[in-house]
Design a protein around this motif. Structure first.
Motif, PDB file in Angstrom:
ATOM      1  N   ASP A  69       0.813  -1.209   0.000  1.00  0.00           N
ATOM      2  CA  ASP A  69       0.000   0.000   0.000  1.00  0.00           C
ATOM      3  C   ASP A  69       0.852   1.267   0.000  1.00  0.00           C
ATOM      4  O   ASP A  69       0.515   2.254  -0.648  1.00  0.00           O
ATOM      5  CB  ASP A  69      -0.946   0.010   1.201  1.00  0.00           C
ATOM      6  N   ALA A  70       1.973   1.249   0.741  1.00  0.00           N
ATOM      7  CA  ALA A  70       2.872   2.409   0.777  1.00  0.00           C
ATOM      8  C   ALA A  70       3.591   2.589  -0.557  1.00  0.00           C
ATOM      9  O   ALA A  70       3.896   3.715  -0.963  1.00  0.00           O
ATOM     10  CB  ALA A  70       3.881   2.250   1.914  1.00  0.00           C
ATOM     11  N   TYR A  71       3.864   1.493  -1.247  1.00  0.00           N
ATOM     12  CA  TYR A  71       4.543   1.519  -2.544  1.00  0.00           C
ATOM     13  C   TYR A  71       3.691   2.186  -3.625  1.00  0.00           C
ATOM     14  O   TYR A  71       4.206   2.940  -4.458  1.00  0.00           O
ATOM     15  CB  TYR A  71       4.882   0.080  -2.938  1.00  0.00           C
ATOM     16  N   LEU A  72       2.389   1.917  -3.624  1.00  0.00           N
ATOM     17  CA  LEU A  72       1.529   2.368  -4.729  1.00  0.00           C
ATOM     18  C   LEU A  72       1.621   3.873  -4.994  1.00  0.00           C
ATOM     19  O   LEU A  72       1.840   4.264  -6.142  1.00  0.00           O
ATOM     20  CB  LEU A  72       0.087   1.921  -4.490  1.00  0.00           C
ATOM     21  N   PRO A  73       1.490   4.761  -3.984  1.00  0.00           N
ATOM     22  CA  PRO A  73       1.589   6.200  -4.260  1.00  0.00           C
ATOM     23  C   PRO A  73       3.007   6.763  -4.131  1.00  0.00           C
ATOM     24  O   PRO A  73       3.225   7.965  -4.333  1.00  0.00           O
ATOM     25  CB  PRO A  73       0.684   6.817  -3.197  1.00  0.00           C
ATOM     26  N   HIS A  74       3.969   5.909  -3.794  1.00  0.00           N
ATOM     27  CA  HIS A  74       5.334   6.377  -3.529  1.00  0.00           C
ATOM     28  C   HIS A  74       5.914   7.057  -4.780  1.00  0.00           C
ATOM     29  O   HIS A  74       5.741   6.578  -5.894  1.00  0.00           O
ATOM     30  CB  HIS A  74       6.221   5.198  -3.121  1.00  0.00           C
ATOM     31  N   PRO A  75       6.617   8.188  -4.613  1.00  0.00           N
ATOM     32  CA  PRO A  75       7.179   8.909  -5.765  1.00  0.00           C
ATOM     33  C   PRO A  75       8.097   8.053  -6.647  1.00  0.00           C
ATOM     34  O   PRO A  75       8.090   8.215  -7.880  1.00  0.00           O
ATOM     35  CB  PRO A  75       7.960  10.063  -5.127  1.00  0.00           C
ATOM     36  N   ILE A  76       8.852   7.141  -6.051  1.00  0.00           N
ATOM     37  CA  ILE A  76       9.729   6.276  -6.851  1.00  0.00           C
ATOM     38  C   ILE A  76       8.888   5.379  -7.761  1.00  0.00           C
ATOM     39  O   ILE A  76       9.209   5.198  -8.933  1.00  0.00           O
ATOM     40  CB  ILE A  76      10.663   5.453  -5.941  1.00  0.00           C
ATOM     41  N   HIS A  77       7.800   4.831  -7.214  1.00  0.00           N
ATOM     42  CA  HIS A  77       6.903   4.018  -8.039  1.00  0.00           C
ATOM     43  C   HIS A  77       6.240   4.868  -9.114  1.00  0.00           C
ATOM     44  O   HIS A  77       6.134   4.458 -10.273  1.00  0.00           O
ATOM     45  CB  HIS A  77       5.843   3.340  -7.169  1.00  0.00           C
ATOM     46  N   MET A  78       5.792   6.051  -8.745  1.00  0.00           N
ATOM     47  CA  MET A  78       5.103   6.911  -9.714  1.00  0.00           C
ATOM     48  C   MET A  78       6.024   7.308 -10.875  1.00  0.00           C
ATOM     49  O   MET A  78       5.572   7.448 -12.014  1.00  0.00           O
ATOM     50  CB  MET A  78       4.516   8.145  -9.020  1.00  0.00           C
ATOM     51  N   GLU A  79       7.327   7.446 -10.610  1.00  0.00           N
ATOM     52  CA  GLU A  79       8.287   7.692 -11.694  1.00  0.00           C
ATOM     53  C   GLU A  79       8.285   6.526 -12.682  1.00  0.00           C
ATOM     54  O   GLU A  79       8.362   6.727 -13.892  1.00  0.00           O
ATOM     55  CB  GLU A  79       9.693   7.884 -11.139  1.00  0.00           C
ATOM     56  N   ARG A  80       8.213   5.301 -12.163  1.00  0.00           N
ATOM     57  CA  ARG A  80       8.196   4.116 -13.033  1.00  0.00           C
ATOM     58  C   ARG A  80       6.882   4.041 -13.805  1.00  0.00           C
ATOM     59  O   ARG A  80       6.872   3.650 -14.962  1.00  0.00           O
ATOM     60  CB  ARG A  80       8.385   2.833 -12.217  1.00  0.00           C
ATOM     61  N   VAL A  81       5.787   4.410 -13.168  1.00  0.00           N
ATOM     62  CA  VAL A  81       4.493   4.433 -13.857  1.00  0.00           C
ATOM     63  C   VAL A  81       4.571   5.376 -15.063  1.00  0.00           C
ATOM     64  O   VAL A  81       4.127   5.037 -16.164  1.00  0.00           O
ATOM     65  CB  VAL A  81       3.361   4.851 -12.895  1.00  0.00           C
ATOM     66  N   GLU A  82       5.153   6.549 -14.865  1.00  0.00           N
ATOM     67  CA  GLU A  82       5.309   7.505 -15.975  1.00  0.00           C
ATOM     68  C   GLU A  82       6.215   6.948 -17.060  1.00  0.00           C
ATOM     69  O   GLU A  82       5.927   7.070 -18.251  1.00  0.00           O
ATOM     70  CB  GLU A  82       5.860   8.831 -15.454  1.00  0.00           C
ATOM     71  N   LEU A  83       7.336   6.337 -16.670  1.00  0.00           N
ATOM     72  CA  LEU A  83       8.270   5.763 -17.639  1.00  0.00           C
ATOM     73  C   LEU A  83       7.589   4.684 -18.471  1.00  0.00           C
ATOM     74  O   LEU A  83       7.616   4.723 -19.704  1.00  0.00           O
ATOM     75  CB  LEU A  83       9.494   5.182 -16.922  1.00  0.00           C
ATOM     76  N   PHE A  84       6.986   3.703 -17.811  1.00  0.00           N
ATOM     77  CA  PHE A  84       6.320   2.620 -18.539  1.00  0.00           C
ATOM     78  C   PHE A  84       5.180   3.164 -19.394  1.00  0.00           C
ATOM     79  O   PHE A  84       4.920   2.650 -20.487  1.00  0.00           O
ATOM     80  CB  PHE A  84       5.806   1.552 -17.572  1.00  0.00           C
ATOM     81  N   GLY A  85       4.514   4.201 -18.919  1.00  0.00           N
ATOM     82  CA  GLY A  85       3.409   4.798 -19.670  1.00  0.00           C
ATOM     83  C   GLY A  85       3.812   5.312 -21.041  1.00  0.00           C
ATOM     84  O   GLY A  85       2.992   5.363 -21.962  1.00  0.00           O
ATOM     85  N   LEU A  86       5.079   5.663 -21.196  1.00  0.00           N
ATOM     86  CA  LEU A  86       5.571   6.119 -22.504  1.00  0.00           C
ATOM     87  C   LEU A  86       5.560   5.000 -23.538  1.00  0.00           C
ATOM     88  O   LEU A  86       5.476   5.258 -24.737  1.00  0.00           O
ATOM     89  CB  LEU A  86       7.005   6.650 -22.373  1.00  0.00           C
ATOM     90  N   TYR A  87       5.663   3.763 -23.075  1.00  0.00           N
ATOM     91  CA  TYR A  87       5.890   2.634 -23.974  1.00  0.00           C
ATOM     92  C   TYR A  87       4.780   1.585 -23.987  1.00  0.00           C
ATOM     93  O   TYR A  87       4.774   0.721 -24.860  1.00  0.00           O
ATOM     94  CB  TYR A  87       7.206   1.937 -23.597  1.00  0.00           C
ATOM     95  N   LEU A  88       3.863   1.650 -23.031  1.00  0.00           N
ATOM     96  CA  LEU A  88       2.870   0.593 -22.908  1.00  0.00           C
ATOM     97  C   LEU A  88       1.612   0.860 -23.723  1.00  0.00           C
ATOM     98  O   LEU A  88       1.104   1.974 -23.773  1.00  0.00           O
ATOM     99  CB  LEU A  88       2.449   0.406 -21.454  1.00  0.00           C
ATOM    100  N   GLU A  89       1.119  -0.218 -24.297  1.00  0.00           N
ATOM    101  CA  GLU A  89      -0.200  -0.201 -24.929  1.00  0.00           C
ATOM    102  C   GLU A  89      -1.252  -0.682 -23.930  1.00  0.00           C
ATOM    103  O   GLU A  89      -2.368  -0.203 -23.909  1.00  0.00           O
ATOM    104  CB  GLU A  89      -0.184  -1.119 -26.151  1.00  0.00           C
ATOM    105  N   ARG A  90      -0.847  -1.643 -23.078  1.00  0.00           N
ATOM    106  CA  ARG A  90      -1.793  -2.238 -22.143  1.00  0.00           C
ATOM    107  C   ARG A  90      -1.044  -2.811 -20.946  1.00  0.00           C
ATOM    108  O   ARG A  90       0.069  -3.288 -21.083  1.00  0.00           O
ATOM    109  CB  ARG A  90      -2.540  -3.362 -22.854  1.00  0.00           C
ATOM    110  N   ALA A  91      -1.708  -2.776 -19.798  1.00  0.00           N
ATOM    111  CA  ALA A  91      -1.136  -3.370 -18.580  1.00  0.00           C
ATOM    112  C   ALA A  91      -2.263  -3.925 -17.725  1.00  0.00           C
ATOM    113  O   ALA A  91      -3.370  -3.383 -17.708  1.00  0.00           O
ATOM    114  CB  ALA A  91      -0.353  -2.334 -17.793  1.00  0.00           C
TER     115      ALA A  91
END
Length: 106
Positions: A69-91
């Motif tokens: 639960d702490a990981y989900l909104p964590h800034p380090i995780h959110m950076e990865r969400v943005e990174l993967f978002g550049l390349y993902l079609e679906r997750a």
């Protein structure tokens, strides 16, 4: 322990180097986020035909739901969400707690 797993379909134009970079950044979270014990990943390898187009799979192990639960909104995780978002079609992402009989020594 909690398993946080999922599958990805990358956009057609995503290069193998970009995919490797994304996963290296994902692995780098181990040791940076409390309770994140391990990350495993790899290309999907099955002929069952049940993958719905997903090409890569990951599994993260957390020590507790609280750590997850702490990981989900964590800034380090959110950076990865943005990174993967550049390349993902679906997750897709799923979480579960292995039952005691699953974690017992064989």
């Amino acid at each position: 322990m909690i398993r946080h797993l999922g599958g990805f379909k990358f956009k057609d134009e995503t290069t193998p180097e970009q995919i490797r970079y994304c996963f290296s950044e994902l692995r780098a979270m181990v040791g940076q986020l409390p309770g994140l014990l391990k990350i495993e990943h790899g290309p999907h390898k099955s002929d069952e035909g049940l993958d719905e187009g997903l090409e890569h799979v990951f599994c993260m192990t957390f020590d507790s739901f609280e750590s997850r639960d702490a990981y989900l909104p964590h800034p380090i995780h959110m950076e990865r969400v943005e990174l993967f978002g550049l390349y993902l079609e679906r997750a897709i992402v799923l979480d579960f707690e292995p039952t005691p009989e699953c974690t017992a020594a064989l």
